[in-house]
Design a protein around this motif. Structure first.
Motif, PDB file in Angstrom:
ATOM      1  N   ASP A 228      73.672 127.953  42.128  1.00 32.75           N
ATOM      2  CA  ASP A 228      72.744 126.896  41.731  1.00 32.75           C
ATOM      3  C   ASP A 228      72.601 125.939  42.910  1.00 32.75           C
ATOM      4  O   ASP A 228      73.579 125.334  43.359  1.00 32.75           O
ATOM      5  N   CYS A 229      71.367 125.805  43.406  1.00 32.46           N
ATOM      6  CA  CYS A 229      71.088 124.942  44.563  1.00 32.46           C
ATOM      7  C   CYS A 229      70.051 123.883  44.195  1.00 32.46           C
ATOM      8  O   CYS A 229      69.184 123.528  45.003  1.00 32.46           O
ATOM      9  N   SER A 230      70.102 123.393  42.959  1.00 34.39           N
ATOM     10  CA  SER A 230      69.020 122.568  42.430  1.00 34.39           C
ATOM     11  C   SER A 230      69.029 121.122  42.914  1.00 34.39           C
ATOM     12  O   SER A 230      67.984 120.468  42.890  1.00 34.39           O
ATOM     13  N   PHE A 231      70.184 120.599  43.321  1.00 36.45           N
ATOM     14  CA  PHE A 231      70.207 119.219  43.811  1.00 36.45           C
ATOM     15  C   PHE A 231      69.609 119.196  45.210  1.00 36.45           C
ATOM     16  O   PHE A 231      70.264 119.558  46.189  1.00 36.45           O
ATOM     17  N   GLY A 433      75.148 119.480  34.213  1.00 33.63           N
ATOM     18  CA  GLY A 433      74.577 120.687  34.821  1.00 33.63           C
ATOM     19  C   GLY A 433      73.087 120.807  34.595  1.00 33.63           C
ATOM     20  O   GLY A 433      72.501 121.857  34.863  1.00 33.63           O
ATOM     21  N   THR A 434      72.440 119.726  34.147  1.00 34.80           N
ATOM     22  CA  THR A 434      71.015 119.780  33.820  1.00 34.80           C
ATOM     23  C   THR A 434      70.126 119.385  34.993  1.00 34.80           C
ATOM     24  O   THR A 434      68.902 119.367  34.857  1.00 34.80           O
ATOM     25  N   HIS A 435      70.702 119.055  36.140  1.00 32.58           N
ATOM     26  CA  HIS A 435      69.918 118.611  37.291  1.00 32.58           C
ATOM     27  C   HIS A 435      68.945 119.701  37.737  1.00 32.58           C
ATOM     28  O   HIS A 435      69.248 120.889  37.689  1.00 32.58           O
ATOM     29  N   THR A 436      67.767 119.247  38.167  1.00 23.24           N
ATOM     30  CA  THR A 436      66.730 120.149  38.664  1.00 23.24           C
ATOM     31  C   THR A 436      66.349 119.716  40.074  1.00 23.24           C
ATOM     32  O   THR A 436      66.910 118.758  40.627  1.00 23.24           O
ATOM     33  N   GLU A 442      63.384 111.601  40.370  1.00 22.20           N
ATOM     34  CA  GLU A 442      62.992 111.032  39.079  1.00 22.20           C
ATOM     35  C   GLU A 442      64.015 110.071  38.501  1.00 22.20           C
ATOM     36  O   GLU A 442      63.656 109.140  37.773  1.00 22.20           O
ATOM     37  N   GLU A 443      65.293 110.270  38.787  1.00 20.31           N
ATOM     38  CA  GLU A 443      66.325 109.464  38.145  1.00 20.31           C
ATOM     39  C   GLU A 443      66.918 108.390  39.054  1.00 20.31           C
ATOM     40  O   GLU A 443      67.829 107.673  38.652  1.00 20.31           O
TER      41      GLU A 443
END
Length: 558
Positions: A228-231, A433-436, A442-443
């Protein structure tokens, strides 16, 4: 196995490849530029060859001089690391034609998967889902508008030869479209020498998941878990982990899709197939990175495999004693990229002398570093200081170890991303773990850092001199601030190391103070540099495509 391998790279990845070579009993050869004469990767190798010059185009990107170094030292193979020439098909051809082994996929595969349009065609032929888009380049932004009218906004304008976020621009409405189209073409031309762009539907807040692939031969492939590389910020990965915290039930399907694509492409050696995943868990092919990834470390920690050793075995034609059934993950790993960048200034690179560097230690902590105390981080290259990796029995243990490791890490003399990583790891989105890919924007997770200090955001001090950054709303105030510091200077300076995307003036032009002069790209962010005073453009010092150092004079206003 080879007797001697030349490493056509620098920094932490060159140190890391040299370490594996030493463990395998292989002699390693480093190449180094003028700024890297005392670099860690030179000391890590058994031999070294000087590549005269400072800029990447004169050193690490010079195919002829890298091959000459291989011939001079008797190297039998070349490992390209990542970046630089690692995905350059012409370099791969030249290595093979010189009678050397290429530690990477075949040149024809580099060409096919490196062209994003052709890669989409291969994915579709293999039955891998792709984001709706066009399979032909577009010549003008009207074609993108027509696509958006059928598929909706936002849309992505992407460089056909791009990757990793370069040459990618998002248009959220027709008002954004022309500038996004021109900006994508500009980056594509500057970075890849190919201004072709195409359009596809833009997934606004997806998960960015990727699969590590090992292919001993064409039409054979194994997958080693999902990362997971979403951050991300500006399409640049900040934190990577495996296994992914969400969509674990989709991992096998995503892995199978990656293997199917690798087989369809005739892929060999190590590579990564990247996907975007929407909130429902549906996944779509994004691109292939036909090389070792920066974040390969987390896969190694969870699977207990040295991926560089596997690369060398495959390139040497040795049997890879792995089967898919043997690949069982254990625990959880997280990586933070520790860069010499200032999060308070939009992650602007901050090269300089590393007065003090003390990496953390302890159970489950790994540090892959390219520098040590007293070393200088050059302005000419990537600002990565080290990769900090933690392993734990589960995700929470790995996260807590990372928090402690970040607090224990000491970096003096240059800015670093450590404080940003601490905020990201403590955020509710990461804990859940909900980060996109959109979470940071956005946050406002990094807002506490950006609120520190009262300096005008339109002026940076670079090597003791003010640099005016163009802001259409505040150009005059930026100019005034510059005048207050140095009214006599007409030099337009680069605020950071980067690439010149476009020169907006010509010699002889009259400009007002605060007017845009040059667009510089660094760390996947375009920065428009403004005139420091009113006058005439007496001399331009750069052209589109040039690499510039922080503080370098771009133009002179008289």
């Amino acid at each position: 196995m080879f007797g001697k391998v030349l490493i056509a790279n620098r920094g932490e990845i060159a140190v890391r490849v040299a370490r594996t070579c030493r463990e395998l009993g292989i002699k390693s050869v480093a190449v180094f530029s003028d700024p890297d004469s005392d670099a860690r990767h030179v000391a890590a190798a058994d031999e070294s060859v000087h590549l005269p010059g400072r800029a990447p185009t004169d050193t690490y990107l010079r195919i002829d001089t890298v091959l000459a170094a291989a011939r001079q030292t008797g190297a039998e193979a070349i490992h390209p690391g990542y970046g630089f020439l690692s995905e350059n098909a012409s370099f791969a051809d030249a290595v093979i034609n010189a009678g050397l082994a290429w530690v990477g996929p075949p040149a024809e595969v580099l060409r096919s998967v490196g062209d994003k349009i052709e890669a989409r065609r291969i994915a579709e032929s293999a039955g891998v889902p792709v984001v709706p888009g066009l399979l032909d380049p577009i010549e003008e932004h009207g074609a993108a508008a027509a696509f958006a009218s059928d598929h909706g906004w936002p849309i992505a304008i992407k460089a056909a030869g791009g990757g990793g976020g370069r040459g990618l621009k998002v248009a959220r409405s027709e008002a954004d479209l022309e500038s996004a189209f021109e900006s994508a073409r500009r980056e594509a031309r500057a970075y890849f020498g190919d201004e072709r762009v195409y359009v596809e539907r833009y997934l606004d807040a997806p998960k960015h998941l990727e699969v590590q692939v090992l292919a001993p031969r064409g039409r054979q492939a194994l997958w080693l878990g999902v990362r997971d590389c979403s951050f991300q910020r500006r399409h640049q990965k900040l934190i990577e982990e495996t296994p992914p915290p969400l969509f674990a039930e989709r991992a096998s399907a995503i892995g199978d899709a990656a293997v199917a694509l690798a087989k369809a492409a005739g892929y060999e050696n190590a590579g990564t197939v990247e996907f975007l995943v929407d909130e429902s868990g549906d996944f779509y092919f994004l691109e292939v990175n036909a090389r070792l990834q920066v974040e390969h470390t987390v896969t190694e920690e969870v699977y207990g495999i040295d991926l560089v050793a596997c690369q060398l075995q495959i390139a040497a034609g040795d049997a890879l004693s792995l089967q898919q059934a043997d690949l069982t993950p254990r625990g959880h790993a997280i990586e933070c990229r520790i860069n010499a960048e200032d999060p308070r200034l939009g992650f602007a690179p901050g090269p300089g002398r590393l007065d003090r560097f003390e990496p953390p230690g302890g159970s489950g902590i790994r540090v892959d570093a390219g520098y040590a105390t007293g070393d200088t981080i050059p302005s000419e290259y990537d600002s990565l200081i080290a990769k900090l990796v933690t392993w734990g029995e589960d995700r929470e243990q790995s996260r807590r170890r990372m928090l402690q490791a970040l607090r224990d890490m000491v970096i003096d003399g240059v800015p670093s991303t450590v404080d940003a990583h601490l905020l990201l790891l403590e955020s509710d989105a990461f804990k859940r773990g909900t980060h996109t890919t959109r979470t940071i924007d956005e946050e406002n997770i990094l807002k506490p850092l950006e609120e520190v200090g009262d300096a005008p955001r339109d002026v940076l001090m670079v090597r003791g001199r003010p640099v005016a950054l163009w802001n259409p709303a505040m150009a005059r105030s930026a100019s005034a601030a510059v005048h207050a510091v140095s009214a006599a200077s007409g030099d337009v300076l680069a605020p950071m190391q980067g690439t010149v995307l476009k020169v907006l003036v010509t010699e002889g032009d009259s400009v007002e103070a605060g007017a845009p002069v040059v667009i510089v790209e660094a760390m996947k962010m375009e920065t428009t540099v403004a005139a420091s005073r009113s006058g005439s453009v007496a001399r331009l010092q750069v052209a589109s495509g040039d690499t510039v150092a922080a503080g370098q004079v771009l133009a002179i206003i008289e």
